[in-house]
Design an enzyme around this catalytic site. Structure first.
Site, PDB file in Angstrom:
ATOM      1  N   ASP A 118      10.691 -19.721  61.422  1.00 42.67           N
ATOM      2  CA  ASP A 118       9.869 -19.462  62.615  1.00 42.67           C
ATOM      3  C   ASP A 118      10.764 -18.922  63.731  1.00 42.67           C
ATOM      4  O   ASP A 118      11.810 -19.509  64.028  1.00 42.67           O
ATOM      5  CB  ASP A 118       9.196 -20.760  63.069  1.00 42.67           C
ATOM      6  CG  ASP A 118       8.246 -21.301  62.007  1.00 42.67           C
ATOM      7  OD1 ASP A 118       7.501 -20.496  61.427  1.00 42.67           O
ATOM      8  OD2 ASP A 118       8.262 -22.518  61.743  1.00 42.67           O
ATOM      9  N   ASP A 154      12.276 -10.855  58.766  1.00 38.18           N
ATOM     10  CA  ASP A 154      11.784  -9.523  59.160  1.00 38.18           C
ATOM     11  C   ASP A 154      11.878  -9.389  60.686  1.00 38.18           C
ATOM     12  O   ASP A 154      11.534  -8.339  61.221  1.00 38.18           O
ATOM     13  CB  ASP A 154      10.306  -9.378  58.765  1.00 38.18           C
ATOM     14  CG  ASP A 154       9.462 -10.347  59.576  1.00 38.18           C
ATOM     15  OD1 ASP A 154       9.722 -11.562  59.497  1.00 38.18           O
ATOM     16  OD2 ASP A 154       8.582  -9.893  60.336  1.00 38.18           O
ATOM     17  N   TYR A 193       6.418 -14.630  52.664  1.00 44.74           N
ATOM     18  CA  TYR A 193       6.482 -13.839  53.900  1.00 44.74           C
ATOM     19  C   TYR A 193       7.151 -12.497  53.647  1.00 44.74           C
ATOM     20  O   TYR A 193       6.750 -11.477  54.200  1.00 44.74           O
ATOM     21  CB  TYR A 193       7.240 -14.619  54.995  1.00 44.74           C
ATOM     22  CG  TYR A 193       6.341 -15.501  55.823  1.00 44.74           C
ATOM     23  CD1 TYR A 193       5.591 -16.509  55.231  1.00 44.74           C
ATOM     24  CD2 TYR A 193       6.239 -15.331  57.198  1.00 44.74           C
ATOM     25  CE1 TYR A 193       4.765 -17.328  55.991  1.00 44.74           C
ATOM     26  CE2 TYR A 193       5.416 -16.146  57.965  1.00 44.74           C
ATOM     27  CZ  TYR A 193       4.680 -17.136  57.359  1.00 44.74           C
ATOM     28  OH  TYR A 193       3.857 -17.940  58.103  1.00 44.74           O
TER      29      TYR A 193
HETATM   30  N1  SAM Z   1      10.123 -19.662  53.681  1.00 45.40           N
HETATM   31  C1  SAM Z   1       8.722 -19.316  53.525  1.00 45.40           C
HETATM   32  C2  SAM Z   1       8.580 -17.834  53.322  1.00 45.40           C
HETATM   33  O1  SAM Z   1       9.549 -17.104  53.542  1.00 45.40           O
HETATM   34  O2  SAM Z   1       7.492 -17.394  52.890  1.00 45.40           O
HETATM   35  C3  SAM Z   1       7.881 -19.823  54.715  1.00 45.40           C
HETATM   36  C4  SAM Z   1       8.191 -19.235  56.044  1.00 45.40           C
HETATM   37  S1  SAM Z   1       7.284 -20.021  57.375  1.00 45.40           S
HETATM   38  C5  SAM Z   1       7.336 -18.837  58.631  1.00 45.40           C
HETATM   39  C6  SAM Z   1       8.429 -21.232  57.984  1.00 45.40           C
HETATM   40  C7  SAM Z   1       8.279 -22.606  57.345  1.00 45.40           C
HETATM   41  O3  SAM Z   1       9.343 -23.433  57.830  1.00 45.40           O
HETATM   42  C8  SAM Z   1       6.995 -23.310  57.705  1.00 45.40           C
HETATM   43  O4  SAM Z   1       6.341 -23.744  56.532  1.00 45.40           O
HETATM   44  C9  SAM Z   1       7.426 -24.499  58.587  1.00 45.40           C
HETATM   45  O5  SAM Z   1       6.590 -25.634  58.438  1.00 45.40           O
HETATM   46  C10 SAM Z   1       8.835 -24.738  58.078  1.00 45.40           C
HETATM   47  N2  SAM Z   1       9.728 -25.370  59.087  1.00 45.40           N
HETATM   48  C11 SAM Z   1       9.869 -25.003  60.370  1.00 45.40           C
HETATM   49  N3  SAM Z   1      10.763 -25.790  61.012  1.00 45.40           N
HETATM   50  C12 SAM Z   1      11.211 -26.676  60.085  1.00 45.40           C
HETATM   51  C13 SAM Z   1      12.136 -27.757  60.132  1.00 45.40           C
HETATM   52  N4  SAM Z   1      12.774 -28.073  61.273  1.00 45.40           N
HETATM   53  N5  SAM Z   1      12.365 -28.471  59.002  1.00 45.40           N
HETATM   54  C14 SAM Z   1      11.704 -28.161  57.847  1.00 45.40           C
HETATM   55  N6  SAM Z   1      10.802 -27.139  57.744  1.00 45.40           N
HETATM   56  C15 SAM Z   1      10.563 -26.409  58.843  1.00 45.40           C
END
Ligand code: SAM
Length: 212
Positions: A118, A154, A193
């Protein structure tokens, strides 16, 4: 990643505690006991729906993969998919990566993947970025000194921010790639993603870095 609340998630996690490990802190320095071998441990932080882990576990049966995902509603989707693959070299943890040092011992992990983390674009949220220096400190602690942190995104702003953060922390940049898909790297496994954004014509960035 937005997910609808899933009222069945708690029951699912209880029933599948062999795969999404409850009380992961109790396995600090003992993760390989759960896998039943001494293969290297690769960690994906923010696993999302699990496509990357599925592809990596298939390609590298001699590596133990662990996915950490903060969101309960997201991890149950990933766990359903990953258990269906039948790969025995994957486990999952429903935790915040802030707690990494309670879960893994020093040097217990060989590689860390951050995939499409994120971006948290507002400055006041910088501390939440998975490439903020407090997270790097945690990665440095659990990662084997020769191990790599591999980051794909990205998001140009997050990539630039992260390169500066890595450099300020003293990380050695092993690779900085501004258009990963031009490489046609047969080793690259796409995440959900990555598929979505590259289909829209967006460039994918990758950086590989070491703490040593
Ligand atoms: N890695 C996947 C992809 O590339 O398709 C998902 C990307 S998504 C934007 C980011 C994921 O990171 C989300 O599912 C979110 O819940 C998780 N996430 C964000 N902060 C996190 C943290 N501090 N610890 C564990 N997971 C986290």
């Amino acid at each position: 990643m937005r997910q609808r609340n899933k009222p069945w998630a708690d029951d699912f996690l209880k029933e599948n505690s062999h795969f999404v490990i409850p009380n992961p802190k109790t396995y600090k320095n003992r993760w390989n006991e759960l896998f039943g071998n001494s293969n290297p441990i690769h960690l994906e932080i923010g696993t999302g729906k699990g496509q990357f882990l599925a592809g990596m576990a298939e390609k590298h049966p001699d590596v133990n993969f662990i996915g950490i995902e903060l969101s309960k509603s997201v991890i149950v989707t990933a766990a359903q998919k990953l258990m269906d693959t039948g790969h025995e070299n994957i486990l999952m943890i429903n935790e915040n990566a802030e707690n990494l040092m309670d879960i893994f011992a020093e040097n217990e992990v060989s590689t860390i993947y951050l995939n499409f983390s994120d971006p948290w674009p507002k400055n006041r949220h910088a501390k939440r970025r998975l490439t903020y220096h407090t997270f790097l400190e945690r990665y440095k602690n659990v990662l084997d000194p020769k191990g790599e942190l591999i980051f794909k995104t990205d998001n140009r702003g997050l990539f630039e921010y992260s390169l500066v953060s890595f450099s300020e922390f003293g990380l050695k940049l092993v690779e900085v790639n501004l258009d990963l898909h031009q490489l046609n790297d047969p080793e690259n496994v796409m995440t959900e993603y990555e598929e979505k954004f590259s289909a829209k014509g967006q460039v994918i960035y990758r950086c590989r870095a070491q703490f040593e």
